[in-house]
Design an enzyme around this catalytic site. Sequence first.
Site, PDB file in Angstrom:
ATOM      1  N   GLY A 156      66.253  27.403  38.827  1.00 53.50           N
ATOM      2  CA  GLY A 156      65.790  26.054  39.072  1.00 53.50           C
ATOM      3  C   GLY A 156      66.916  25.056  38.899  1.00 53.50           C
ATOM      4  O   GLY A 156      67.871  25.305  38.162  1.00 53.50           O
TER       5      GLY A 156
ATOM      6  N   ASP B   7      57.224  18.488  44.809  1.00 57.24           N
ATOM      7  CA  ASP B   7      56.551  17.564  45.730  1.00 57.24           C
ATOM      8  C   ASP B   7      55.517  18.267  46.609  1.00 57.24           C
ATOM      9  O   ASP B   7      54.526  17.661  47.038  1.00 57.24           O
ATOM     10  CB  ASP B   7      57.556  16.878  46.655  1.00 57.24           C
ATOM     11  CG  ASP B   7      58.796  16.343  45.958  1.00 57.24           C
ATOM     12  OD1 ASP B   7      59.311  17.026  45.054  1.00 57.24           O
ATOM     13  OD2 ASP B   7      59.277  15.266  46.346  1.00 57.24           O
TER      14      ASP B   7
ATOM     15  N   THR C  70      67.867  20.484  39.971  1.00 54.76           N
ATOM     16  CA  THR C  70      67.319  19.216  40.443  1.00 54.76           C
ATOM     17  C   THR C  70      68.165  18.689  41.585  1.00 54.76           C
ATOM     18  O   THR C  70      69.378  18.892  41.616  1.00 54.76           O
ATOM     19  CB  THR C  70      67.246  18.163  39.315  1.00 54.76           C
ATOM     20  OG1 THR C  70      66.507  17.042  39.768  1.00 54.76           O
ATOM     21  CG2 THR C  70      68.637  17.708  38.871  1.00 54.76           C
TER      22      THR C  70
ATOM     23  N   ASP D 111      56.996  18.195  54.344  1.00 56.58           N
ATOM     24  CA  ASP D 111      56.317  16.900  54.222  1.00 56.58           C
ATOM     25  C   ASP D 111      55.390  16.599  55.392  1.00 56.58           C
ATOM     26  O   ASP D 111      54.815  15.507  55.465  1.00 56.58           O
ATOM     27  CB  ASP D 111      57.352  15.785  54.065  1.00 56.58           C
ATOM     28  CG  ASP D 111      58.047  15.859  52.715  1.00 56.58           C
ATOM     29  OD1 ASP D 111      57.346  16.046  51.705  1.00 56.58           O
ATOM     30  OD2 ASP D 111      59.288  15.757  52.666  1.00 56.58           O
TER      31      ASP D 111
ATOM     32  N   TRP E  87      54.004  13.919  40.722  1.00 50.70           N
ATOM     33  CA  TRP E  87      53.454  14.759  41.804  1.00 50.70           C
ATOM     34  C   TRP E  87      52.653  15.920  41.219  1.00 50.70           C
ATOM     35  O   TRP E  87      51.601  16.296  41.760  1.00 50.70           O
ATOM     36  CB  TRP E  87      54.572  15.340  42.656  1.00 50.70           C
ATOM     37  CG  TRP E  87      55.396  14.444  43.532  1.00 50.70           C
ATOM     38  CD1 TRP E  87      56.753  14.515  43.694  1.00 50.70           C
ATOM     39  CD2 TRP E  87      54.958  13.388  44.413  1.00 50.70           C
ATOM     40  NE1 TRP E  87      57.177  13.558  44.597  1.00 50.70           N
ATOM     41  CE2 TRP E  87      56.091  12.861  45.059  1.00 50.70           C
ATOM     42  CE3 TRP E  87      53.709  12.838  44.698  1.00 50.70           C
ATOM     43  CZ2 TRP E  87      56.028  11.815  45.977  1.00 50.70           C
ATOM     44  CZ3 TRP E  87      53.638  11.782  45.608  1.00 50.70           C
ATOM     45  CH2 TRP E  87      54.778  11.285  46.232  1.00 50.70           C
TER      46      TRP E  87
ATOM     47  N   SER F 227      72.860   9.047  44.979  1.00 51.82           N
ATOM     48  CA  SER F 227      73.402   8.592  46.264  1.00 51.82           C
ATOM     49  C   SER F 227      73.226   7.096  46.469  1.00 51.82           C
ATOM     50  O   SER F 227      73.469   6.593  47.566  1.00 51.82           O
ATOM     51  CB  SER F 227      72.738   9.354  47.412  1.00 51.82           C
ATOM     52  OG  SER F 227      71.346   9.081  47.453  1.00 51.82           O
TER      53      SER F 227
END
Length: 396
Positions: free
Chosen positions: A232, A174, A234, A113, A250, A366
């Site tokens: 893959g 992302d 998530t 990021d 994204w 969460s």
Amino acid sequence: MLQSIAYENLSNPPATSAGRETLRQQLIHTREYVLERLRRNLASFGDKFPAETCVNGRYPLTENVEWTTSFWTGQLWLAWEMSGDEVFREAARRQVRSFGLRIAGRHDTNTHDLGFLYTLSCVADWRLNGSREARGFALLASEALLERYHAKAQIIQAWGDLDDPEQAGRMIIDCTMNLPLLYWASEQTGDPRFANAARAHVNQSARYLVRPDASTWHTYYMDRTTGEPRYGNTQQGYADDSCWSRGQAWAIYGFLLSFIYTGDKTMVTLSKKVANYFLNRLPEDGVCHWDLALKDTDALRDSSSAAIAVCGLLELVNHLPVTDPARARYQSWAEHIMASLSRNYLVQPDDSGTGLLKHSVYHLASNKGVDECCSWGDYFYVEALMRMTESWKRYW
């Protein structure tokens, strides 16, 4: 789990009563309201940064840590462009210096990021003001981002220990939004390493993160020693085989950004496909549920994903020929979603909170940032306001 709507068949946006120019005038009025809220927030935040998401409508304040601080700096740059008010520019410049200290000390920089962090702060300052200092900070960040590139797997690792075999091959959707920092660095320096890594990563993203039906994985793992694909899953979506809304948004925007730098038209085609998948799964008001598999349920919405999608759709329109039959529909969808966000999701004048765009979902599992404002949702809403009310040159 996944609904079988063909991505080739883009549905028409719902009819709206307001014409395009009427909506533009309404959004110009909304801009002034948003600018006043940003002025108030700036006075409240000082030189601190809002945390990732609001808590009970208000942002806790933080130092320049985590992956989201530049979304506030980016709002300040946009506010300065919209208003010409030097208070926004001076605040953004002070924050750019903070980003300089952060990268020099390598404080909380072990993440892909860095693209978000340094594009919306330092590259923006370079583009707007020609700041050599900001350019230098962004180039340091580009070097740090390049360190996360695994040559065998041809991906940039999202987060985690680069030497941990269970983390080292992780890429996420992302990252398509982080690649412009690398392309920019090659333009600035003439060093092809940065752009080569970005091109390799986006090609792997297109190959493995986008499924055959044009939905997207959030996360995909590659073997960093052999370069072979693994699996893959998530981290934030409803299920491994569902389609996390923010990831799909994204993808709409991110693949286009690589096209802008590389001229690879397959990225435009890919953006159209993932956009169609996204648009075909929207509820009536145009603001997606937090996972696209949850259409026709009472699941929470994610306004931040909708705001990202508006920006991506408007960018997509810019790169399609006028003869493309989908072009006008993408424009209309962007307008429909933006009108809905402005009417039903923007904070009200009597709201004492410090966010802008309500009803986002950061990480449901969460219970983090659930049904709150978030910093990226606020940023992309303001970017969409800029895009829909005047000509704008991207920071990306």
